[in-house]
Design an enzyme around this catalytic site. Structure first.
Site, PDB file in Angstrom:
ATOM      1  N   HIS A  79      -5.826  -2.589   6.514  1.00  0.00           N
ATOM      2  CA  HIS A  79      -5.044  -3.572   5.550  1.00  0.00           C
ATOM      3  C   HIS A  79      -4.078  -4.364   6.477  1.00  0.00           C
ATOM      4  O   HIS A  79      -3.421  -5.282   5.953  1.00  0.00           O
ATOM      5  CB  HIS A  79      -4.226  -2.870   4.552  1.00  0.00           C
ATOM      6  CG  HIS A  79      -5.379  -2.161   3.583  1.00  0.00           C
ATOM      7  ND1 HIS A  79      -6.306  -3.187   2.914  1.00  0.00           N
ATOM      8  CD2 HIS A  79      -5.606  -0.895   2.994  1.00  0.00           C
ATOM      9  CE1 HIS A  79      -6.814  -2.271   1.860  1.00  0.00           C
ATOM     10  NE2 HIS A  79      -6.533  -1.029   2.113  1.00  0.00           N
TER      11      HIS A  79
ATOM     12  N   TYR B 196       0.792  -1.290  -0.125  1.00  0.00           N
ATOM     13  CA  TYR B 196      -0.077  -0.108   0.064  1.00  0.00           C
ATOM     14  C   TYR B 196       0.831   1.365   0.204  1.00  0.00           C
ATOM     15  O   TYR B 196       0.548   2.210  -0.538  1.00  0.00           O
ATOM     16  CB  TYR B 196      -0.978  -0.075   1.086  1.00  0.00           C
ATOM     17  CG  TYR B 196      -1.931  -1.180   0.837  1.00  0.00           C
ATOM     18  CD1 TYR B 196      -2.939  -1.164   0.150  1.00  0.00           C
ATOM     19  CD2 TYR B 196      -1.560  -2.317   1.742  1.00  0.00           C
ATOM     20  CE1 TYR B 196      -3.762  -2.121   0.189  1.00  0.00           C
ATOM     21  CE2 TYR B 196      -2.658  -3.422   1.488  1.00  0.00           C
ATOM     22  CZ  TYR B 196      -3.668  -3.458   0.653  1.00  0.00           C
ATOM     23  OH  TYR B 196      -4.648  -4.467   0.470  1.00  0.00           O
TER      24      TYR B 196
END
Length: 455
Positions: free
Chosen positions: A437, A280
């Site tokens: 996440h 990410y």
């Protein structure tokens, strides 16, 4: 191979001839000078003076020109949105913003009006449909977009399209730019922020894209209110602080902050590690750095590359160290395997970190492997330095990267051993949760031999 060489040679000759032709467009002053985001008048002049003599830059420009010319030849398509990711309308709108951004760069560097005309006609098509667009018909996201199924992708569109708009802003008449500002761009910025506060005010990679989208278009339109909104977020009075998004994460910053600066403060550790993990971080690094470059060009007093002890430059080095021998990011948290530093977002990141950092020659060896550059002053600097053979090997050493805003929430240790042509790498993970996440395997390890997973 020989055929490819002659094709590249022909494209290079065409590029040089295009530059030598006198540009047909003239500037129409409307407040701040343009371009002023990633390209500037100064950098455009410098780049033009070097075209034809800097191999990697010329190669990237030639490939970009070939790609954009092909898409222009197909005509303009602005379909009414209906599909999820992977569907026709989603894919077409994504292609549109990528090509518009590249066309804007070509217009500035080559002076050919066909690129400006293409962008203008595309934007006018969007301005026709945007005022009447409902929320996207797909309902999976807590923050449904207009062109796409989620605001994240709409923000992608605006980050790239604002760069294209910046490149033709002075070429447009005042009536045309006023129309686009009023009909398309200001409403779009308000939609992504005021109309979606739980998306915009969040500390998360999605919201970083939203902050940057609003900030970039604010800089183009010289709209200080939008820029301030991007940097510091919205008032949280009407936001449910107990709400969660469809990833399971809370939609607020625990310290009560929002906006671009909050997304710099909270997720990044002092070492530049991004708490959501390298997969990410790879995705978010583009908006972080591209907006930082735009801020540096417009608001140097913010000293954005010095913020939090230079955390943005540190973040690029941390990210490169979070790769195996093949340049692929370690799959921490719920990150997917196979993504590497050859992705376009890392091309921009390496270029910008080199230019605004200490011009570390080790970054040049990564750029050389990537074999392309960003078409701006940062990419030019990389290409010139490579031509002058300044690169040094990027040496991945054993390293510890702390996690958490203050560096006190665990971290990642990478132990590396190299003997002759064999390498062993141990990745030891003891991080924080990693926002929405993260995984609950907060204590784990993995081992690699010559880039291959062993454990």
């Amino acid at each position: 191979m020989l055929k490819s060489f002659f094709s590249f040679l022909l494209l290079s000759v065409l590029l040089i001839s295009c530059v030598k032709k006198e540009s047909k467009f003239t500037s129409a002053p409307k407040g701040a000078s343009h371009p002023n985001l990633i390209l500037t008048s100064k950098s455009v002049s410098e780049i033009k003076s070097k075209l034809g003599s800097i191999p990697l830059f010329d190669q990237t420009l030639a490939i970009t020109k070939e790609e954009v010319d092909l898409e222009i030849s197909k005509g303009i398509s602005v379909p009414i949105p209906k599909d999820m990711a992977g569907g026709y309308t989603h894919t077409q709108h994504k292609l549109n913003y990528i090509i518009m951004q590249k066309a804007g760069v070509l217009f500035q560097l080559l002076g050919d009006e066909k690129y400006a005309i293409f962008i203008k006609e595309m934007l006018f098509e969007y301005a026709k449909i945007f005022p009447k667009l409902p929320l996207h018909p797909q309902t999976r996201s807590y923050s449904r977009g207009k062109l796409f199924w989620q605001c994240l992708n709409d923000s992608n569109w605006l980050v790239y399209t604002s760069q294209a708009y910046d490149c033709i802003y002075s070429w447009l008449s005042k009536e045309q730019s006023d129309y686009l500002n009023k009909t398309l761009f200001r409403p779009y910025a308000d939609f992504l922020s005021i109309e979606n506060p739980q998306y915009f005010n969040r500390v998360h990679n999605h919201s970083t894209w939203g902050n940057v989208a609003v900030g970039m278009i604010g800089l183009v339109m010289n709209d200080d209110e939008l820029v301030h909104r991007a940097l510091y977020g919205l008032d949280k009075v009407n936001v449910d602080l107990t709400a969660k998004d469809n990833d399971g994460g809370f939609i607020f910053d625990k310290n009560g902050k929002a906006g671009f600066f909050a997304n710099l403060d909270s997720p990044f550790s002092p070492d530049g590690y991004y708490t959501e993990g390298p997969y990410y971080q790879r995705y978010a690094i583009y908006p972080f750095l591209i907006f930082a470059e735009a801020l540096q060009n417009n608001k140097p007093e913010l000293k954005i590359f010095e913020y939090k002890n230079g955390v943005l430059i540190k973040a690029v080095h941390a990210l490169l160290n979070l790769t195996d021998d093949d340049g692929e990011f370690f799959p921490l948290n719920d990150g997917q395997k196979g993504m590497s530093y050859y992705t376009p977002s890392l091309v921009s990141a390496v270029n910008i970190a080199y230019y605004y950092g200490t011009q570390n020659p080790e970054l040049l060896s990564i750029a050389k492997k990537q074999n392309q550059v960003q078409l701006d002053a940062t990419g030019l600097a990389i290409a010139i330095s490579l031509k002058e053979n300044k690169e040094e090997k990027f040496i991945k050493k054993s390293i510890e990267l702390s996690d958490g805003s203050l560096g006190d929430e665990g971290g990642i240790s990478i132990l590396r051993h190299q003997k002759l042509n064999e390498t062993m790498t141990l990745v030891y993970k003891y991080t924080a949760q990693g926002l929405s996440h993260g995984h609950y395997d907060k204590l784990s390890f993995s081992m690699y031999e010559n880039g291959d997973e062993v454990i």
